[in-house]
Design a protein around this motif. Sequence first.
Motif, PDB file in Angstrom:
ATOM      1  N   PHE A 142       1.145  -1.099   0.205  1.00 52.19           N
ATOM      2  CA  PHE A 142      -0.559   0.097   0.092  1.00 52.19           C
ATOM      3  C   PHE A 142       0.845   1.183  -0.100  1.00 52.19           C
ATOM      4  O   PHE A 142       1.417   1.406   0.268  1.00 52.19           O
ATOM      5  N   PRO A 143       0.722   2.450  -0.406  1.00 49.64           N
ATOM      6  CA  PRO A 143      -0.345   2.336  -1.444  1.00 49.64           C
ATOM      7  C   PRO A 143      -0.353   1.655  -3.084  1.00 49.64           C
ATOM      8  O   PRO A 143       0.691   1.546  -3.339  1.00 49.64           O
ATOM      9  N   ASP A 144      -1.315   1.566  -3.966  1.00 49.90           N
ATOM     10  CA  ASP A 144      -1.937   0.511  -4.601  1.00 49.90           C
ATOM     11  C   ASP A 144      -2.844   1.279  -6.006  1.00 49.90           C
ATOM     12  O   ASP A 144      -3.752   1.514  -5.948  1.00 49.90           O
ATOM     13  N   LYS A 145      -1.803   1.277  -6.842  1.00 44.78           N
ATOM     14  CA  LYS A 145      -2.800   1.606  -8.011  1.00 44.78           C
ATOM     15  C   LYS A 145      -4.133   1.447  -8.795  1.00 44.78           C
ATOM     16  O   LYS A 145      -4.743   1.510  -8.858  1.00 44.78           O
ATOM     17  N   LEU A 197      -5.834  -0.795  -6.697  1.00 44.04           N
ATOM     18  CA  LEU A 197      -7.166  -0.619  -5.833  1.00 44.04           C
ATOM     19  C   LEU A 197      -7.047   0.714  -5.595  1.00 44.04           C
ATOM     20  O   LEU A 197      -8.090   0.696  -4.989  1.00 44.04           O
ATOM     21  N   SER A 198      -6.955   1.621  -6.069  1.00 47.45           N
ATOM     22  CA  SER A 198      -6.597   3.196  -5.838  1.00 47.45           C
ATOM     23  C   SER A 198      -8.270   3.859  -6.706  1.00 47.45           C
ATOM     24  O   SER A 198      -9.556   3.611  -6.655  1.00 47.45           O
ATOM     25  N   ALA A 199      -7.883   2.720  -8.003  1.00 50.31           N
ATOM     26  CA  ALA A 199      -8.634   3.780  -9.421  1.00 50.31           C
ATOM     27  C   ALA A 199     -10.223   3.217  -8.766  1.00 50.31           C
ATOM     28  O   ALA A 199     -10.133   2.006  -8.382  1.00 50.31           O
ATOM     29  N   LYS A 200     -10.802   3.968  -9.683  1.00 50.93           N
ATOM     30  CA  LYS A 200     -12.653   3.798  -9.359  1.00 50.93           C
ATOM     31  C   LYS A 200     -13.293   2.814 -10.308  1.00 50.93           C
ATOM     32  O   LYS A 200     -12.172   3.177 -11.551  1.00 50.93           O
ATOM     33  N   LEU A 201     -13.410   1.901  -9.561  1.00 48.16           N
ATOM     34  CA  LEU A 201     -14.224   1.140 -10.467  1.00 48.16           C
ATOM     35  C   LEU A 201     -15.577   1.493 -11.115  1.00 48.16           C
ATOM     36  O   LEU A 201     -16.208   1.726 -10.633  1.00 48.16           O
ATOM     37  N   LEU A 202     -15.544   1.169 -12.615  1.00 48.49           N
ATOM     38  CA  LEU A 202     -16.755   1.293 -13.360  1.00 48.49           C
ATOM     39  C   LEU A 202     -17.477   0.744 -13.797  1.00 48.49           C
ATOM     40  O   LEU A 202     -16.476   0.075 -14.086  1.00 48.49           O
ATOM     41  N   SER A 213     -13.098   6.687 -24.554  1.00 48.63           N
ATOM     42  CA  SER A 213     -12.024   6.348 -24.844  1.00 48.63           C
ATOM     43  C   SER A 213     -11.793   5.117 -25.517  1.00 48.63           C
ATOM     44  O   SER A 213     -11.132   5.075 -25.946  1.00 48.63           O
TER      45      SER A 213
END
Lengths: 180, 151, 343
Positions: A145-148, A150-155, A161
């Motif tokens: 942690f911190p991990d990119k 895991l951090s990104a919002k899941l859509l 795009s």
Amino acid sequence: MSHHIIPSGFVRTVLQNGVGRHICQLQRLTLKFCKSTVGSKGMRDFIENNLLDFTRKNPGVVVYLQPRRHRTARLVAEYLNGDVHQQYVNNFSEEEIHEWVKLLRSQSGQKAVRLRKYWHTDNPSIQGIWTPMTNRDTELNIKAFPDKSLSAKLLEESTASEKLLQKAAELRSKASQSEN
Amino acid sequence: MAHHRVQQWATFARQWWVYDATWQCPFRSAPAIIKHLQGKHKPIYHPTNDCGDHVVVINSKHIAMEGDLWRTFKYSHHTGGKDSEDPDLETFSENVPDEILKNLSGQIQQVMTVPKGIHEYTEEEKAEFPALFDWPQDHIMMRSGPSKPKQ
Amino acid sequence: MAQSGYRILSCFYKTNSRLLNSGFTDHVFVTQVRGRKRWHRSLYKAFYWRRIEQGPEPERPRSAWINWNYDAEIFALGQRLKEDFTETTLKRALTHSSYIQKEKVLRKDLEMGDEVHLEDNCELVKKGEEFTNDYVKAYLRHSFPALPEEGICSISEYLQSDEMLAEIGRNIGIKDLILCAEFPPSTATLSQSLKAMIGGLVQDQGSHTAEHFVQDFIITMMVGKDVMEMWEIVNPMGVLQSVIQKQQHGDIESRLLYETGANTVLATYMVGVYSDKKLLGKGYGETLSIAEEMAARDALRKFFGITLNQEPLPFNEDGHRLEIDHRKINASIKDYLTPSQLQ
């Protein structure tokens, strides 16, 4: 405010009564009454009509009669856990006293308190009590942690795009296929 | 006996979460962070139960805010007291200390998607990106990067 | 009280006889005074504190009160427990040798002769103790087939301890019926009396009925209890290693499953114990070593069949239907341990 003044407790049994055999918790019943006064009339009628039925049905309860002159009628119930309960039945009718005797027989000797829960279990959990590790993805054990990712919002849906790039890739593959 | 002790320790363990605030609106991130601080993400939640977790918010310097709000915003509150100033929004630029990094055990998902800047695309990706037309040879492109320092 | 509320008219008569004689007695009036006298409060307060000072009333045996019939009580005891005791056996089971000694001395003092026609319960106690020990162990071995013999013995010791049997005896109602020299009857006397009752049952009704009795009153005290609290395993990691080796699986590996707050006071670690890449058990703790130990204990629980979520012990119909092999003895934990660990 009154929660600590009015006693409360949990459901309990005496000695796991009922898990094996069930034993009647009433040990002794003493019937105190007067032979002549009006207040003990119900009691005298009860003794005449219902008492022997009661003793035959409950041979494990010792019944004592204490006629005392000019005293009020009462039932004294002694329980296996040592508690003694006195019930004043002066001026009660025979049926009322019968109901009280039935109640005393079916009670355990424990004090009547407000029950906080109407159930008790020694094994509250079968699958195990929740910890932060329950249902936790084991992949997280090898992440720092911190991990990119895991951090990104899941859509739920892909972005415009991404859709465009997908479309472009499809067209390109079609074009290359048609060439071939 | 030991079993009960460690069971309670594990069930009520205080976790350490990290939240990356890059390109995130603080007002929209707050509900996600508050949920973890209160402990409402846990099935053992109760308002009188101290079950909240720690949340470390990193990159607060890079939050997304409208216009001048990062400079002008004031947290207003009415306490009834006299002459109490509303505090400013504060961001932190220091690196997270190592001791705190070692405590972390989870990451909270961001609430806003972070757009990919033009500089984050590789040259290959830029070349491959589908285009409707191509610029003519003598076309001058607008500057697409930070201005070079005047010499 | 009626008397205190009214001024008694007689005082007027005595003091005011001139009024009476002069004809003022046609209208007799009584003045009502409500409330207590001024000295009432302090007097009764003094009574209260003096009584408190003297201490509580000395405990008396139940037989000291007038409503007591020993024969009826004995009969009721048998009926309450739903057992067909013979009166003589039950009375004998509840007679302690100290009572007989006391009676003998008393009669000698009163010059009544030395003969006391009572039998004490020594023989019945022995019978009962032996029977209880055998049956409790046999039942436990049947219910926990994977548990080592040391664990069985620990549970059996807990169930047959003096304190446990005395508590059972008290709540069955034998504490008023026991004939012994001391009052109140000691823990040892109570537990002996219960054992004697069981011995009496074996004698009168046979072992089958006595087995049900022991099941219903003694073994039910196991409900809700954790075996690991009664039986201490020293070095659970070592024991687990031996168990695994015995079953010819791979060596034990402990892995960290989860950690949080490592640099804080409230650090939590969860460790899993693996063998052949399969998870045997997991444990949690404040430090890594505690978590590892609890993981080993968790794995041992699973091996020995003493998990916290296991099926309940069989009682009533299920318990009566059990076919117990009394000759079977569980494997000892020493069979698992290597020679170096035994030392």
